[in-house]
Design an enzyme around this catalytic site. Structure first.
Site, PDB file in Angstrom:
ATOM      1  N   LYS A   9       0.840  -1.198   0.000  1.00  0.00           N
ATOM      2  CA  LYS A   9       0.000   0.000   0.000  1.00  0.00           C
ATOM      3  C   LYS A   9       0.884   1.261   0.000  1.00  0.00           C
ATOM      4  CE  LYS A   9      -3.735  -2.495   2.389  1.00  0.00           C
ATOM      5  NZ  LYS A   9      -4.559  -2.591   3.633  1.00  0.00           N
ATOM      6  N   TYR A  49     -12.541  -3.211  -2.862  1.00  0.00           N
ATOM      7  CA  TYR A  49     -13.038  -3.167  -1.478  1.00  0.00           C
ATOM      8  C   TYR A  49     -14.565  -3.182  -1.425  1.00  0.00           C
ATOM      9  CZ  TYR A  49      -8.397  -2.352   0.602  1.00  0.00           C
ATOM     10  OH  TYR A  49      -7.093  -2.483   1.047  1.00  0.00           O
ATOM     11  N   ARG A 102       2.951  -6.945   9.111  1.00  0.00           N
ATOM     12  CA  ARG A 102       2.272  -5.860   9.838  1.00  0.00           C
ATOM     13  C   ARG A 102       2.794  -5.743  11.263  1.00  0.00           C
ATOM     14  NH1 ARG A 102      -3.673  -7.497   7.479  1.00  0.00           N
ATOM     15  NH2 ARG A 102      -3.682  -6.159   5.621  1.00  0.00           N
ATOM     16  N   ASN A 112      -1.674  -0.181   7.238  1.00  0.00           N
ATOM     17  CA  ASN A 112      -1.115  -1.491   7.581  1.00  0.00           C
ATOM     18  C   ASN A 112      -0.290  -2.130   6.456  1.00  0.00           C
ATOM     19  OD1 ASN A 112      -3.188  -2.314   5.930  1.00  0.00           O
ATOM     20  ND2 ASN A 112      -4.346  -3.377   7.529  1.00  0.00           N
ATOM     21  N   HIS A 115      -1.749  -5.508   1.470  1.00  0.00           N
ATOM     22  CA  HIS A 115      -2.986  -6.272   1.286  1.00  0.00           C
ATOM     23  C   HIS A 115      -2.648  -7.662   0.774  1.00  0.00           C
ATOM     24  CE1 HIS A 115      -6.981  -7.459  -0.130  1.00  0.00           C
ATOM     25  NE2 HIS A 115      -6.337  -7.942  -1.170  1.00  0.00           N
ATOM     26  N   GLU A 126      -9.576 -10.765  -7.264  1.00  0.00           N
ATOM     27  CA  GLU A 126      -8.701  -9.593  -7.167  1.00  0.00           C
ATOM     28  C   GLU A 126      -7.650  -9.567  -8.285  1.00  0.00           C
ATOM     29  OE1 GLU A 126      -9.288  -8.914  -2.361  1.00  0.00           O
ATOM     30  OE2 GLU A 126      -7.409  -9.809  -3.066  1.00  0.00           O
TER      31      GLU A 126
HETATM   32  P1  DAT Z   1      -7.406  -7.376   5.725  1.00  0.00           P
HETATM   33  O1  DAT Z   1      -6.665  -6.265   4.989  1.00  0.00           O
HETATM   34  O2  DAT Z   1      -6.580  -7.930   6.844  1.00  0.00           O
HETATM   35  O3  DAT Z   1      -7.958  -8.438   4.803  1.00  0.00           O
HETATM   36  P2  DAT Z   1     -10.125  -6.371   5.948  1.00  0.00           P
HETATM   37  O4  DAT Z   1     -10.410  -7.026   4.637  1.00  0.00           O
HETATM   38  O5  DAT Z   1     -11.062  -6.673   7.082  1.00  0.00           O
HETATM   39  O6  DAT Z   1      -8.648  -6.681   6.449  1.00  0.00           O
HETATM   40  O7  DAT Z   1     -10.121  -4.781   5.767  1.00  0.00           O
HETATM   41  C1  DAT Z   1      -9.515  -4.206   4.626  1.00  0.00           C
HETATM   42  C2  DAT Z   1      -8.721  -2.986   5.054  1.00  0.00           C
HETATM   43  O8  DAT Z   1      -9.603  -1.994   5.562  1.00  0.00           O
HETATM   44  C3  DAT Z   1      -7.727  -3.272   6.192  1.00  0.00           C
HETATM   45  O9  DAT Z   1      -6.497  -3.751   5.723  1.00  0.00           O
HETATM   46  C4  DAT Z   1      -7.611  -1.928   6.838  1.00  0.00           C
HETATM   47  C5  DAT Z   1      -8.993  -1.327   6.656  1.00  0.00           C
HETATM   48  N1  DAT Z   1      -9.807  -1.536   7.857  1.00  0.00           N
HETATM   49  C6  DAT Z   1     -10.445  -2.663   8.221  1.00  0.00           C
HETATM   50  N2  DAT Z   1     -11.098  -2.507   9.384  1.00  0.00           N
HETATM   51  C7  DAT Z   1     -10.860  -1.229   9.763  1.00  0.00           C
HETATM   52  C8  DAT Z   1     -11.257  -0.435  10.876  1.00  0.00           C
HETATM   53  N3  DAT Z   1     -12.034  -0.922  11.843  1.00  0.00           N
HETATM   54  N4  DAT Z   1     -10.815   0.849  10.931  1.00  0.00           N
HETATM   55  C9  DAT Z   1     -10.036   1.360   9.963  1.00  0.00           C
HETATM   56  N5  DAT Z   1      -9.626   0.671   8.880  1.00  0.00           N
HETATM   57  C10 DAT Z   1     -10.042  -0.600   8.784  1.00  0.00           C
HETATM   58 MG    MG Z   2      -9.481  -8.386   3.396  1.00  0.00          MG
END
Ligand code: DAT
Ligand code: MG
Length: 149
Positions: A9, A49, A102, A112, A115, A126
């Site tokens: 990212k 997303y 991370r 973080n 991805h 994706e």
């Molecule tokens: P991951 O990236 O571990 O698959 P995810 O798919 O649940 O996690 O979420 C996608 C991204 O969105 C994640 O990398 C960071 C952001 N994100 C998720 N939950 C969040 C939250 N509660 N507050 C802020 N950003 C968040």
């Molecule tokens: Mg995810």
């Protein structure tokens, strides 16, 4: 061979972590078969997303992910989705184990670093969003004879 979509990212690019992160996956024995720098256009962010567009954090996530170039990749390896998710660590870097990307390189959930697809189905989806088939290469790595039984 199993495939996944990985994306460093904008914070990872800006902080000069592209090489370190690629090295981890390379040394594990995984194989990069496509890679490119790109600042994501809005339509691809919405598609990528899709499961999060209604969430309260989405506006911040969209601003962050489009703030600069990402490094987008396709990688191959046996059970690669599970392996790379483990190497990436928990979504919130504050909870990610030491030794994970991370856990070692990030502080907060909103930045973080990387991805990674969370299932084989997500990976196929994706990869299709971000890469044309002709962008993905196919080759044998010379060390494969000593990675796979
Ligand atoms: P991951 O990236 O571990 O698959 P995810 O798919 O649940 O996690 O979420 C996608 C991204 O969105 C994640 O990398 C960071 C952001 N994100 C998720 N939950 C969040 C939250 N509660 N507050 C802020 N950003 C968040
Ligand atoms: Mg995810």
């Amino acid at each position: 061979m199993d495939r996944t979509f990985l994306m460093i990212k904008p914070d990872g690019v800006q902080r000069g972590l592209v090489g370190e992160i690629i090295a981890r996956f390379e040394q594990k024995g995984l194989k990069m078969v496509a890679g490119k720098f790109e600042t994501l256009p809005e339509d691809r962010v919405m598609e990528h997303y899709a499961e999060h567009t209604e969430k309260p954090f989405f506006a911040g996530l969209k601003a962050y992910i489009t703030s600069g170039p990402c490094f987008l990749m396709v990688w191959e390896g046996k059970d690669i989705v599970s392996i790379t998710r483990q190497m990436i660590g928990a979504t919130n870097p504050a909870e990610a184990a030491p030794g994970t990307i991370r856990g070692d390189y990030a502080m907060e959930i909103g930045m973080n670093v990387i991805h990674g697809s969370d299932s084989d189905e997500t990976a196929a989806r994706e990869i299709g969003i971000h890469f044309a088939p002709e962008e993905i290469t196919s080759y044998t790595r010379i060390d494969e004879a000593f990675l796979y039984e």
